[in-house]
Design a protein around this motif. Structure first.
Motif, PDB file in Angstrom:
ATOM      1  N   LEU A 220     127.331  17.292 113.942  1.00 27.99           N
ATOM      2  CA  LEU A 220     125.908  16.486 114.261  1.00 27.99           C
ATOM      3  C   LEU A 220     125.884  15.675 113.390  1.00 27.99           C
ATOM      4  N   LYS A 221     126.716  15.492 112.108  1.00 27.43           N
ATOM      5  CA  LYS A 221     125.995  14.039 111.335  1.00 27.43           C
ATOM      6  C   LYS A 221     126.393  12.748 112.302  1.00 27.43           C
ATOM      7  N   THR A 258     117.053  27.456 102.831  1.00 31.20           N
ATOM      8  CA  THR A 258     117.746  25.796 102.605  1.00 31.20           C
ATOM      9  C   THR A 258     118.907  25.722 101.788  1.00 31.20           C
ATOM     10  N   SER A 259     119.879  26.911 101.046  1.00 32.22           N
ATOM     11  CA  SER A 259     121.056  26.860 100.653  1.00 32.22           C
ATOM     12  C   SER A 259     121.607  26.328 102.131  1.00 32.22           C
ATOM     13  N   LEU A 264     124.885  21.908 105.248  1.00 35.11           N
ATOM     14  CA  LEU A 264     124.940  20.053 106.235  1.00 35.11           C
ATOM     15  C   LEU A 264     124.613  18.959 105.581  1.00 35.11           C
ATOM     16  N   LEU A 265     123.331  18.646 104.532  1.00 32.74           N
ATOM     17  CA  LEU A 265     123.614  17.657 104.088  1.00 32.74           C
ATOM     18  C   LEU A 265     124.161  16.911 103.236  1.00 32.74           C
ATOM     19  N   GLU A 266     125.264  17.925 102.274  1.00 28.69           N
ATOM     20  CA  GLU A 266     125.928  17.378 101.770  1.00 28.69           C
ATOM     21  C   GLU A 266     127.286  17.146 102.508  1.00 28.69           C
ATOM     22  N   SER A 267     127.975  17.476 104.125  1.00 31.24           N
ATOM     23  CA  SER A 267     128.945  17.320 104.858  1.00 31.24           C
ATOM     24  C   SER A 267     127.949  16.273 105.254  1.00 31.24           C
ATOM     25  N   VAL A 273     116.232  14.425 110.055  1.00 32.89           N
ATOM     26  CA  VAL A 273     116.375  15.266 111.268  1.00 32.89           C
ATOM     27  C   VAL A 273     116.461  16.521 111.137  1.00 32.89           C
ATOM     28  N   ILE A 274     116.821  17.102 109.805  1.00 32.56           N
ATOM     29  CA  ILE A 274     116.612  18.917 109.478  1.00 32.56           C
ATOM     30  C   ILE A 274     115.695  19.228 108.015  1.00 32.56           C
TER      31      ILE A 274
END
Length: 318
Positions: A220-221, A258-259, A264-267, A273-274
């Motif tokens: 997705l990134k 949230t976890s 996902l953000l760290e990846s 978009v999230i």
């Protein structure tokens, strides 16, 4: 006496000869007349025959003329009847003409009114014509917008299918009962079972879940054309232990979401978009009547929605 007899005989003989000469002349004369009469008779008979033949021809001509005369008489009678009919029609037409002349003033007035009406109709027709032209132009524009809308929808559908394939390919090494990927209402739903991500009542993603989320993030990134909603869900069993930060299933579902968002953000997924959300126990996929159904309801859904800015902009113009 003898001399007298001789004289007498001689005289008689002379008279006989004289009379014979006269009779012969008369005979010859009569014979000539007879021959002449016979010749005349022959000529007359010939003339009579010619006259008879001529008479026969004339009689034939007379009969033919009588037939023609009868035909002409029939034609004359027919023409005479037609003449009378025409004369009758003429009288009626003349009467109508006279009436027309009598009523010409009214007719002229009516004609003037009809002409005014016709002009009004022509004006209305011109207005309708312009209106139809405008409608045709508007229809053409709308058809173009519909075509563009269909193109964008088809493009969105292709994007959704491509996104589903990319996500499915990224998660192939996980078991089907741990997760599912499907398209609903134009969105890609990635449903992750609790056992893949969390221990019971926990909000911390375990190692296996982190691996799955990182693989999903790789797919997705960099894609800024989708919105990502991370949505937590629970069963209807109340949490066993409350704290300052978690009082019920609402808090549990939100904190789990949230976890997952943080991972996902760290990846590499963009925070633009999230979104994280929780539904608690209030959006189950099965009745909370059995352990199996409750396990199905304890899940996290990652909902991937293609951005439809162009589509919405087009719809706003309608």
């Amino acid at each position: 006496m003898n001399a007298l007899l001789k004289k007498t005989a001689l005289f008689s003989l002379v008279c006989f000869f004289l009379s014979s000469c006269v009779a012969k002349k008369e005979f010859d004369s009569l014979m000539g007349e007879r021959n002449t009469l016979e010749n005349d008779k022959i000529k007359l008979e010939e003339q009579l025959q010619v006259a008879k033949e001529k008479t026969d021809r004339l009689e034939v001509q007379v009969e033919d003329l009588k037939g023609k005369n009868n035909a002409l008489q029939s034609d004359f009678d027919l023409i005479n009847k037609e003449l009378k009919d025409v004369q009758g029609d003429y009288k009626r037409i003349k009467q109508l003409y006279d009436n027309l002349l009598t009523n010409s003033g009214q007719l002229n007035s009516d004609l003037a009114q009809q002409q005014q009406r016709l002009l009004a109709i022509e004006d209305d027709l011109e207005v309708e014509k312009k209106r139809n032209e405008e409608l045709a132009q508007d229809l053409a524009k709308r058809e173009a917008k519909v075509a563009e809308l269909e193109r964008l929808i088809a493009e969105k559908d292709r994007a959704v299918q491509d996104l589903k394939k990319r996500v499915t390919d990224a998660l192939l090494n996980f078991q089907e009962n741990d997760l599912s990927v499907e398209v609903k209402n134009g969105k890609v739903y990635v449903s992750l079972a609790e056992k893949l991500l969390f221990n019971s009542g926990s909000t911390k993603v375990d190692a296996k879940g982190q691996s799955a989320l990182k693989q999903l993030a790789n797919a997705l990134k960099g894609n800024m054309d989708i919105n990502i909603m991370v949505e937590g869900h629970t069963d209807n069993v109340p949490i066993s232990k409350t704290s300052q930060y978690m009082n019920d299933n609402w808090d549990l579902s939100v904190m789990r979401a949230t976890s997952i968002v943080r991972i996902l953000l760290e990846s590499g997924v963009s925070n633009d978009v999230i979104t994280a959300s929780g539904r608690g126990e209030f959006s189950p996929v099965a009745e909370n009547t059995t352990a199996e159904n409750k396990a199905l309801n304890r899940r996290t859904e990652i909902i991937l929605t293609p951005k439809l800015d162009k589509l919405f902009q087009l719809l706003e113009t309608y």
